[in-house]
Design a protein around this motif. Structure first.
Motif, PDB file in Angstrom:
ATOM      1  N   GLU A  34       0.829  -1.202   0.000  1.00  0.00           N
ATOM      2  CA  GLU A  34       0.000   0.000   0.000  1.00  0.00           C
ATOM      3  C   GLU A  34       0.866   1.255   0.000  1.00  0.00           C
ATOM      4  O   GLU A  34       0.574   2.231  -0.696  1.00  0.00           O
ATOM      5  N   ARG A  38       0.758   3.919  -3.010  1.00  0.00           N
ATOM      6  CA  ARG A  38       0.431   5.326  -2.771  1.00  0.00           C
ATOM      7  C   ARG A  38       1.542   6.227  -3.312  1.00  0.00           C
ATOM      8  O   ARG A  38       1.270   7.280  -3.908  1.00  0.00           O
ATOM      9  N   TRP A  41       1.150   6.442  -7.026  1.00  0.00           N
ATOM     10  CA  TRP A  41       0.022   7.277  -7.426  1.00  0.00           C
ATOM     11  C   TRP A  41       0.362   8.762  -7.364  1.00  0.00           C
ATOM     12  O   TRP A  41      -0.183   9.565  -8.124  1.00  0.00           O
ATOM     13  N   VAL A  56      -8.810   5.062  -5.824  1.00  0.00           N
ATOM     14  CA  VAL A  56      -7.909   4.650  -4.742  1.00  0.00           C
ATOM     15  C   VAL A  56      -8.672   4.449  -3.436  1.00  0.00           C
ATOM     16  O   VAL A  56      -8.456   3.466  -2.715  1.00  0.00           O
ATOM     17  N   ASN A  57      -9.587   5.349  -3.124  1.00  0.00           N
ATOM     18  CA  ASN A  57     -10.319   5.238  -1.862  1.00  0.00           C
ATOM     19  C   ASN A  57     -11.314   4.080  -1.861  1.00  0.00           C
ATOM     20  O   ASN A  57     -11.606   3.501  -0.808  1.00  0.00           O
ATOM     21  N   ALA A  61      -5.184   1.588  -2.907  1.00  0.00           N
ATOM     22  CA  ALA A  61      -4.148   2.043  -3.831  1.00  0.00           C
ATOM     23  C   ALA A  61      -3.557   0.896  -4.634  1.00  0.00           C
ATOM     24  O   ALA A  61      -3.279   1.031  -5.830  1.00  0.00           O
ATOM     25  N   THR A  62      -3.382  -0.259  -4.000  1.00  0.00           N
ATOM     26  CA  THR A  62      -2.752  -1.390  -4.681  1.00  0.00           C
ATOM     27  C   THR A  62      -3.644  -1.948  -5.777  1.00  0.00           C
ATOM     28  O   THR A  62      -3.200  -2.150  -6.912  1.00  0.00           O
ATOM     29  N   LEU A 148      -3.844  11.808  -2.145  1.00  0.00           N
ATOM     30  CA  LEU A 148      -3.694  10.363  -2.006  1.00  0.00           C
ATOM     31  C   LEU A 148      -2.624  10.019  -0.983  1.00  0.00           C
ATOM     32  O   LEU A 148      -2.642   8.950  -0.379  1.00  0.00           O
TER      33      LEU A 148
END
Length: 420
Positions: A34, A38, A41, A56-57, A61-62, A148
């Motif tokens: 993660e 992040r 991103w 992402v949320n 993120a992965t 993010l």
């Protein structure tokens, strides 16, 4: 699981230096995958990309990064988002995702992610996640546009003080009057226990930061580029001091350059992080009015310091007071009184970032980003412009067409250049 084809051991080795012993609210370390995702991103999505925030949320993120890496079709991503609880009843989610994937994929580069993480480790930068105990919770008011992640350099004490901060912003070309007011305001607010938040620009911002440091207070600077490349260059010493005694933050990966679009988005962080925003000196279309716009949209208290009616550098403050219900403040005590008074202001849509301006009918955000991505000397091909601007090639093509008509860009051989 592997990311970018990198084994777990390498992912952990890259992520470890930028995390140290930071823990989540639950008191446990965040998963290495993660953390790495992040970090990736922050280099793939432009600041304020609400669609990236949604992906992402909702997916993590992965998983979100995997969807982009593996070339998932927009319909597949949309189906996963809907399964996760997203309401698509009044939203063309598939179309938005198609455009988003076209924006993000040109920036998929494991070498760039590794380079930015290595650079972060070299300068001592660390990555703050929204689940971390030190994360400024007020930023969550930005909803899908919440960062993010945040890269930062400085002290944990400065990060922890952000919930008790007031933003002081104003003109870069400040007058002696404006700088005097900034010094009095910053010193008085520090004496009252407030942290000073600003953007480290020349003029009012720099004066506010310096005064806070000289008053042995806490100050935080939000940047429009990576925390490894201080901007403006003339404030390198000041930012180094803030990074030692306060905190310097950015939502962009190390190595990222500041652009006009990123200044616009940086301003939303200044407004969201602070309890209130005070504009100390500003021209009729000063970039600091953009920060005021974000504060107004978020319902944060907004103050403005009046100046001589003959001074063009105070015209923006007078406009805020006259047309947009900003509270007239003249002392640190009156600025402190703003805290606790919550009122929704009228958004100001006309101001651009970092002191630059344009009329409401001027360039769109896509055109601003494309113009920023061009060079005045070297022609850049369409895919390179798309990667730099964080837009799809079709969006870049449309923006270039409009800019070409305006006569500010031109096609040269195999690429495009900036003409003005």
């Amino acid at each position: 699981m592997s990311i970018f084809g990198l084994p777990d051991q390498q992912v952990r080795a890259l992520a470890t230096p930028v995390r140290s012993d930071e823990t989540t609210d639950a008191g446990v370390p965040a998963p290495w995958a993660e953390i790495f995702a992040r970090a990736a991103w922050t280099g793939i999505a432009e600041p304020g990309d609400g669609l990236a925030g949604l992906v992402v949320n909702s997916l993590g993120a992965t998983t979100g990064l995997t969807a982009v890496l593996e070339g998932w079709a927009p319909a597949r991503v949309a189906a996963v988002l809907i399964d996760a609880g997203y309401d698509d009843s009044e939203d063309e989610l598939g179309t938005r995702l198609d455009q988003g994937l076209l924006r993000w994929r040109p920036r998929l580069n494991s070498v760039e992610v590794e380079r930015s993480l290595a650079q972060a480790a070299r300068v001592g930068a660390r990555l703050l996640l929204p689940t971390d105990a030190l994360w400024p919770r007020s930023l969550n008011d930005l909803l899908a546009h919440t960062p993010l992640a945040l890269w930062w350099r400085g002290t944990e004490a400065a990060l922890a003080s952000i919930p008790q901060s007031i933003a002081l912003v104003g003109a870069r070309a400040a007058t002696g009057y404006g700088e005097h007011v900034a010094m009095e305001a910053a010193a008085g607010l520090v004496d009252r226990g407030f942290t000073i938040v600003s953007g480290a620009a020349y003029g009012i911002d720099g004066t506010a930061h310096r005064t806070a440091l000289a008053s042995h207070g806490s100050t935080v600077a939000f940047l429009a580029g990576g925390v490894d490349r201080f901007y403006p260059a003339g404030h390198d010493g000041l930012l180094a001091k803030i990074a030692t005694d306060g905190a310097v933050l950015s939502e962009l990966a190390c190595g990222s350059a500041p652009t006009k679009w990123r200044f616009l988005q940086r301003n939303r962080l200044i407004a969201a992080a602070s309890l209130a925003t005070v504009v100390l000196e500003a021209g009729w279309r000063s970039g600091s009015l953009n920060t005021a716009s974000h504060a107004a949209t978020l319902g944060r208290p907004l103050g403005a310091v009046p100046g001589p009616v003959t001074s063009p550098t105070s015209a923006g403050c007078h406009r805020l007071i006259r047309e947009f219900d900003a509270v007239c403040v003249t002392t640190a005590a009156e600025m402190a009184e703003l805290v606790g008074e919550r009122s929704v202001q009228v958004p100001l849509d006309y101001a651009e970032a970092d002191g630059s301006t344009s009329d409401p009918e001027a360039r769109t955000s896509d055109q601003v980003r494309v113009f920023d991505a061009l060079s005045g000397r070297l022609p850049r091909p369409l895919p390179d412009i798309a990667r730099r601007a964080g837009l799809s090639t079709s969006a870049v093509r449309a923006a270039l067409g409009a800019l070409d008509v305006d006569g500010v860009v031109g096609e040269r051989g195999a690429g495009w250049v900036r003409l003005h």
